[in-house]
Design a protein around this motif. Structure first.
Motif, PDB file in Angstrom:
ATOM      1  N   GLN A 183     -16.719   4.455  22.215  1.00 18.12           N
ATOM      2  CA  GLN A 183     -16.488   4.349  20.771  1.00 18.12           C
ATOM      3  C   GLN A 183     -14.997   4.359  20.463  1.00 18.12           C
ATOM      4  N   GLY A 184     -14.248   5.199  21.158  1.00 20.94           N
ATOM      5  CA  GLY A 184     -12.804   5.251  20.938  1.00 20.94           C
ATOM      6  C   GLY A 184     -12.120   3.951  21.299  1.00 20.94           C
ATOM      7  N   ILE A 185     -12.527   3.353  22.414  1.00 23.18           N
ATOM      8  CA  ILE A 185     -11.955   2.067  22.810  1.00 23.18           C
ATOM      9  C   ILE A 185     -12.342   0.988  21.803  1.00 23.18           C
ATOM     10  N   GLY A 186     -13.589   1.038  21.334  1.00 24.56           N
ATOM     11  CA  GLY A 186     -14.035   0.074  20.321  1.00 24.56           C
ATOM     12  C   GLY A 186     -13.242   0.197  19.031  1.00 24.56           C
ATOM     13  N   ARG A 187     -12.975   1.427  18.590  1.00 28.44           N
ATOM     14  CA  ARG A 187     -12.169   1.633  17.384  1.00 28.44           C
ATOM     15  C   ARG A 187     -10.742   1.128  17.587  1.00 28.44           C
ATOM     16  N   LEU A 188     -10.219   1.320  18.777  1.00 29.32           N
ATOM     17  CA  LEU A 188      -8.871   0.849  19.077  1.00 29.32           C
ATOM     18  C   LEU A 188      -8.802  -0.676  19.009  1.00 29.32           C
ATOM     19  N   ILE A 189      -9.769  -1.345  19.595  1.00 30.22           N
ATOM     20  CA  ILE A 189      -9.789  -2.812  19.566  1.00 30.22           C
ATOM     21  C   ILE A 189     -10.006  -3.332  18.144  1.00 30.22           C
ATOM     22  N   THR A 190     -10.920  -2.692  17.408  1.00 27.91           N
ATOM     23  CA  THR A 190     -11.160  -3.097  16.029  1.00 27.91           C
ATOM     24  C   THR A 190      -9.909  -2.902  15.181  1.00 27.91           C
ATOM     25  N   GLY A 191      -9.229  -1.797  15.367  1.00 24.73           N
ATOM     26  CA  GLY A 191      -8.002  -1.548  14.619  1.00 24.73           C
ATOM     27  C   GLY A 191      -6.917  -2.553  14.939  1.00 24.73           C
ATOM     28  N   ALA A 192      -6.842  -2.981  16.197  1.00 28.82           N
ATOM     29  CA  ALA A 192      -5.849  -3.985  16.578  1.00 28.82           C
ATOM     30  C   ALA A 192      -6.185  -5.339  15.964  1.00 28.82           C
ATOM     31  N   ARG A 193      -7.473  -5.665  15.900  1.00 29.36           N
ATOM     32  CA  ARG A 193      -7.877  -6.954  15.325  1.00 29.36           C
ATOM     33  C   ARG A 193      -7.675  -7.007  13.817  1.00 29.36           C
ATOM     34  N   THR A 194      -7.985  -5.908  13.137  1.00 28.67           N
ATOM     35  CA  THR A 194      -7.915  -5.907  11.670  1.00 28.67           C
ATOM     36  C   THR A 194      -6.534  -5.551  11.145  1.00 28.67           C
ATOM     37  N   GLY A 195      -5.633  -5.124  12.015  1.00 30.71           N
ATOM     38  CA  GLY A 195      -4.288  -4.789  11.559  1.00 30.71           C
ATOM     39  C   GLY A 195      -4.195  -3.394  10.954  1.00 30.71           C
ATOM     40  N   ALA A 196      -5.061  -2.493  11.388  1.00 33.89           N
ATOM     41  CA  ALA A 196      -5.050  -1.131  10.846  1.00 33.89           C
ATOM     42  C   ALA A 196      -3.762  -0.394  11.194  1.00 33.89           C
ATOM     43  N   TYR A 197      -3.060  -0.852  12.230  1.00 27.82           N
ATOM     44  CA  TYR A 197      -1.806  -0.208  12.609  1.00 27.82           C
ATOM     45  C   TYR A 197      -0.738  -0.398  11.539  1.00 27.82           C
ATOM     46  N   LYS A 198      -0.925  -1.362  10.641  1.00 24.59           N
ATOM     47  CA  LYS A 198       0.056  -1.585   9.572  1.00 24.59           C
ATOM     48  C   LYS A 198      -0.023  -0.508   8.495  1.00 24.59           C
ATOM     49  N   ASN A 199      -1.115   0.246   8.464  1.00 30.25           N
ATOM     50  CA  ASN A 199      -1.307   1.270   7.448  1.00 30.25           C
ATOM     51  C   ASN A 199      -0.964   2.669   7.933  1.00 30.25           C
TER      52      ASN A 199
END
Length: 99
Positions: free
Chosen positions: A47-63
């Motif tokens: 789940q943690g790896i999935g959240r990391l990949i999803t965050g990278a795809r959606t640009g969550a790191y910008k927030n």
């Protein structure tokens, strides 16, 4: 000479008495933090790896806040440094391999 031995043993006993609480705390945390993952931990890791990949795809790191970004940078640097130290230990040289 006997006085030096007595003072030395007294100093060592006092050092052990003072270091015991810190050592107990270290051992308590080491038992928890340094154990390898169990099969029950694998779904949480996925789940943690999935959240990391999803965050990278959606640009969550910008927030991220500046503090969170700085902490992420420090953790990444620590992982890279430990990898580099492991490489140096493994090849037994700072630069290059012994060919």
């Amino acid at each position: 000479m006997a006085g030096v031995a007595t003072k030395g043993s007294t100093l060592v006993n006092r050092l052990l008495t003072q270091a015991r609480p810190q050592l107990d705390t270290f051992l308590r945390y080491a038992k928890v933090e340094l154990t390898p993952p169990t099969p029950a931990d694998i779904p949480a890791i996925r789940q943690g790896i999935g959240r990391l990949i999803t965050g990278a795809r959606t640009g969550a790191y910008k927030n991220l806040t500046v503090r969170e970004a700085w902490l992420n940078t420090l953790v990444t640097m620590e992982v890279v440094f430990w990898f580099y130290i492991g490489e140096c230990i493994g090849k037994r040289h700072i630069v290059g391999y012994d060919v």
